[in-house]
Design an enzyme around this catalytic site. Structure first.
Site, PDB file in Angstrom:
ATOM      1  N   PRO A  10      10.578 -12.460 -56.507  1.00 41.11           N
ATOM      2  CA  PRO A  10      11.600 -12.265 -55.476  1.00 41.11           C
ATOM      3  C   PRO A  10      11.984 -13.532 -54.716  1.00 41.11           C
ATOM      4  O   PRO A  10      11.136 -14.371 -54.408  1.00 41.11           O
ATOM      5  CB  PRO A  10      10.967 -11.243 -54.526  1.00 41.11           C
ATOM      6  CG  PRO A  10       9.514 -11.291 -54.803  1.00 41.11           C
ATOM      7  CD  PRO A  10       9.374 -11.661 -56.254  1.00 41.11           C
ATOM      8  N   ASN A  11      13.273 -13.614 -54.447  1.00 36.71           N
ATOM      9  CA  ASN A  11      13.903 -14.693 -53.663  1.00 36.71           C
ATOM     10  C   ASN A  11      13.998 -16.027 -54.402  1.00 36.71           C
ATOM     11  O   ASN A  11      14.585 -16.975 -53.880  1.00 36.71           O
ATOM     12  CB  ASN A  11      13.186 -14.896 -52.314  1.00 36.71           C
ATOM     13  CG  ASN A  11      13.272 -13.660 -51.452  1.00 36.71           C
ATOM     14  OD1 ASN A  11      14.365 -13.124 -51.250  1.00 36.71           O
ATOM     15  ND2 ASN A  11      12.149 -13.183 -50.952  1.00 36.71           N
ATOM     16  N   ARG A  18      17.237 -22.165 -50.384  1.00 34.45           N
ATOM     17  CA  ARG A  18      16.172 -21.479 -49.658  1.00 34.45           C
ATOM     18  C   ARG A  18      15.130 -22.483 -49.167  1.00 34.45           C
ATOM     19  O   ARG A  18      14.444 -23.118 -49.976  1.00 34.45           O
ATOM     20  CB  ARG A  18      15.496 -20.483 -50.600  1.00 34.45           C
ATOM     21  CG  ARG A  18      14.303 -19.794 -50.000  1.00 34.45           C
ATOM     22  CD  ARG A  18      13.507 -19.044 -51.062  1.00 34.45           C
ATOM     23  NE  ARG A  18      12.378 -18.356 -50.447  1.00 34.45           N
ATOM     24  CZ  ARG A  18      11.319 -17.941 -51.104  1.00 34.45           C
ATOM     25  NH1 ARG A  18      11.225 -18.120 -52.410  1.00 34.45           N
ATOM     26  NH2 ARG A  18      10.344 -17.332 -50.470  1.00 34.45           N
ATOM     27  N   TYR A  23      10.677 -25.626 -50.719  1.00 36.85           N
ATOM     28  CA  TYR A  23      10.851 -25.291 -52.133  1.00 36.85           C
ATOM     29  C   TYR A  23      11.705 -26.289 -52.919  1.00 36.85           C
ATOM     30  O   TYR A  23      11.875 -26.134 -54.128  1.00 36.85           O
ATOM     31  CB  TYR A  23      11.451 -23.884 -52.260  1.00 36.85           C
ATOM     32  CG  TYR A  23      10.547 -22.811 -51.676  1.00 36.85           C
ATOM     33  CD1 TYR A  23       9.277 -22.582 -52.203  1.00 36.85           C
ATOM     34  CD2 TYR A  23      10.948 -22.045 -50.589  1.00 36.85           C
ATOM     35  CE1 TYR A  23       8.432 -21.623 -51.671  1.00 36.85           C
ATOM     36  CE2 TYR A  23      10.113 -21.073 -50.041  1.00 36.85           C
ATOM     37  CZ  TYR A  23       8.856 -20.875 -50.585  1.00 36.85           C
ATOM     38  OH  TYR A  23       8.019 -19.929 -50.064  1.00 36.85           O
ATOM     39  N   ASN A  74       5.936 -16.917 -61.788  1.00 40.72           N
ATOM     40  CA  ASN A  74       5.830 -17.202 -60.360  1.00 40.72           C
ATOM     41  C   ASN A  74       6.074 -15.868 -59.665  1.00 40.72           C
ATOM     42  O   ASN A  74       7.229 -15.454 -59.508  1.00 40.72           O
ATOM     43  CB  ASN A  74       6.866 -18.243 -59.924  1.00 40.72           C
ATOM     44  CG  ASN A  74       6.704 -18.580 -58.437  1.00 40.72           C
ATOM     45  OD1 ASN A  74       5.990 -17.887 -57.708  1.00 40.72           O
ATOM     46  ND2 ASN A  74       7.368 -19.627 -57.995  1.00 40.72           N
ATOM     47  N   ALA A  77       6.412 -13.775 -53.466  1.00 39.61           N
ATOM     48  CA  ALA A  77       5.705 -13.044 -52.400  1.00 39.61           C
ATOM     49  C   ALA A  77       4.770 -11.968 -52.947  1.00 39.61           C
ATOM     50  O   ALA A  77       3.758 -11.636 -52.310  1.00 39.61           O
ATOM     51  CB  ALA A  77       6.722 -12.427 -51.447  1.00 39.61           C
ATOM     52  N   GLU A  98      -0.021 -18.681 -63.914  1.00 37.23           N
ATOM     53  CA  GLU A  98       0.640 -18.438 -62.627  1.00 37.23           C
ATOM     54  C   GLU A  98       1.106 -19.783 -62.071  1.00 37.23           C
ATOM     55  O   GLU A  98       0.348 -20.756 -62.119  1.00 37.23           O
ATOM     56  CB  GLU A  98      -0.400 -17.811 -61.688  1.00 37.23           C
ATOM     57  CG  GLU A  98       0.046 -17.613 -60.255  1.00 37.23           C
ATOM     58  CD  GLU A  98      -1.116 -17.162 -59.353  1.00 37.23           C
ATOM     59  OE1 GLU A  98      -2.238 -16.904 -59.874  1.00 37.23           O
ATOM     60  OE2 GLU A  98      -0.903 -17.079 -58.141  1.00 37.23           O
ATOM     61  N   HIS A 100       3.290 -21.841 -58.765  1.00 40.32           N
ATOM     62  CA  HIS A 100       3.943 -21.821 -57.453  1.00 40.32           C
ATOM     63  C   HIS A 100       4.513 -23.203 -57.184  1.00 40.32           C
ATOM     64  O   HIS A 100       3.862 -24.217 -57.470  1.00 40.32           O
ATOM     65  CB  HIS A 100       2.941 -21.477 -56.342  1.00 40.32           C
ATOM     66  CG  HIS A 100       2.342 -20.127 -56.514  1.00 40.32           C
ATOM     67  ND1 HIS A 100       3.016 -18.973 -56.208  1.00 40.32           N
ATOM     68  CD2 HIS A 100       1.134 -19.751 -57.002  1.00 40.32           C
ATOM     69  CE1 HIS A 100       2.242 -17.939 -56.485  1.00 40.32           C
ATOM     70  NE2 HIS A 100       1.104 -18.381 -56.977  1.00 40.32           N
ATOM     71  N   ARG A 107      -0.439 -23.504 -46.550  1.00 34.50           N
ATOM     72  CA  ARG A 107       0.597 -22.821 -45.775  1.00 34.50           C
ATOM     73  C   ARG A 107      -0.031 -21.711 -44.917  1.00 34.50           C
ATOM     74  O   ARG A 107      -1.200 -21.754 -44.604  1.00 34.50           O
ATOM     75  CB  ARG A 107       1.676 -22.295 -46.726  1.00 34.50           C
ATOM     76  CG  ARG A 107       2.341 -23.427 -47.522  1.00 34.50           C
ATOM     77  CD  ARG A 107       3.454 -22.915 -48.402  1.00 34.50           C
ATOM     78  NE  ARG A 107       4.508 -22.292 -47.604  1.00 34.50           N
ATOM     79  CZ  ARG A 107       5.431 -21.463 -48.109  1.00 34.50           C
ATOM     80  NH1 ARG A 107       5.422 -21.183 -49.403  1.00 34.50           N
ATOM     81  NH2 ARG A 107       6.348 -20.948 -47.328  1.00 34.50           N
TER      82      ARG A 107
HETATM   83  C1  DQA Z   1       5.892 -19.173 -53.899  1.00 34.60           C
HETATM   84  C2  DQA Z   1       4.901 -19.059 -52.724  1.00 34.60           C
HETATM   85  C3  DQA Z   1       4.910 -17.666 -52.124  1.00 34.60           C
HETATM   86  O1  DQA Z   1       3.988 -17.578 -51.054  1.00 34.60           O
HETATM   87  C4  DQA Z   1       6.294 -17.331 -51.605  1.00 34.60           C
HETATM   88  O2  DQA Z   1       6.326 -15.996 -51.132  1.00 34.60           O
HETATM   89  C5  DQA Z   1       7.371 -17.564 -52.604  1.00 34.60           C
HETATM   90  C6  DQA Z   1       7.297 -18.735 -53.488  1.00 34.60           C
HETATM   91  C7  DQA Z   1       6.017 -20.624 -54.422  1.00 34.60           C
HETATM   92  O3  DQA Z   1       6.517 -20.798 -55.518  1.00 34.60           O
HETATM   93  O4  DQA Z   1       5.636 -21.581 -53.721  1.00 34.60           O
HETATM   94  O5  DQA Z   1       8.374 -16.858 -52.636  1.00 34.60           O
HETATM   95  O6  DQA Z   1       5.441 -18.374 -54.970  1.00 34.60           O
END
Ligand code: DQA
Length: 143
Positions: A10-11, A18, A23, A74, A77, A98, A100, A107
């Site tokens: 998501p997002n 964003r 990011y 990835n 959230a 996985e 990120h 964080r």
């Molecule tokens: C994320 C880290 C997560 O905590 C966050 O909710 C994201 C992006 C990252 O790629 O750094 O949406 O997965």
């Protein structure tokens, strides 16, 4: 040719605009293009999906078992909340990495725990978009 499924949670469709300090400014389309270039060099076939919906991600992983040799994800959230995605990965038996963009351990505290890492082969985080490319190279080496 080995097939890899890439899932952006998501997002991540908002990458580029964003929270760029966290990011980066690279868009998801740019990341996907680079992933496809790496895949070509490593003789892999990539299917890339982005979803903001937990159930849709569970369905994608559930259907992936027969078609794919590896999963680069990835979970965004959902990393911190989704028992359902964790269970789907465990059930799939797929070699999973996985990734990120940010270093979740530097964080907010609620990001310090991943429900996914225990069912993944490993995790790569904190290197911005490079986390994805390193993750794909690792999958290419391992499958
Ligand atoms: C994320 C880290 C997560 O905590 C966050 O909710 C994201 C992006 C990252 O790629 O750094 O949406 O997965």
């Amino acid at each position: 040719m080995k097939k890899i499924l890439v899932i952006h949670g998501p997002n991540l469709n908002l990458l580029g605009t964003r929270e760029p300090k966290v990011y980066g400014k690279t868009t998801l389309a740019q990341i996907n293009r680079k992933l496809q270039n790496i895949a070509k060099k490593r003789k892999l076939s990539l299917t890339i999906k982005q979803s903001n919906h937990e159930g849709e991600i569970v369905d994608l992983i559930g259907r992936a078992k027969k078609k794919f040799s590896g999963l680069l994800i990835n979970p965004a959230a959902y990393t911190h909340t989704s028992v359902a995605i964790r269970d789907a990965i465990a059930a799939s038996g797929l070699l999973t990495i996985e990734v990120h963009l940010s270093n979740i351990y530097s964080r907010e505290e609620f990001r310090h725990h991943s429900l996914i890492t225990a069912v993944a082969k490993g995790a790569i985080l904190g290197f911005g978009e490079e986390s994805y490319y390193l993750g794909l190279e690792a999958l290419a080496d391992l499958i």
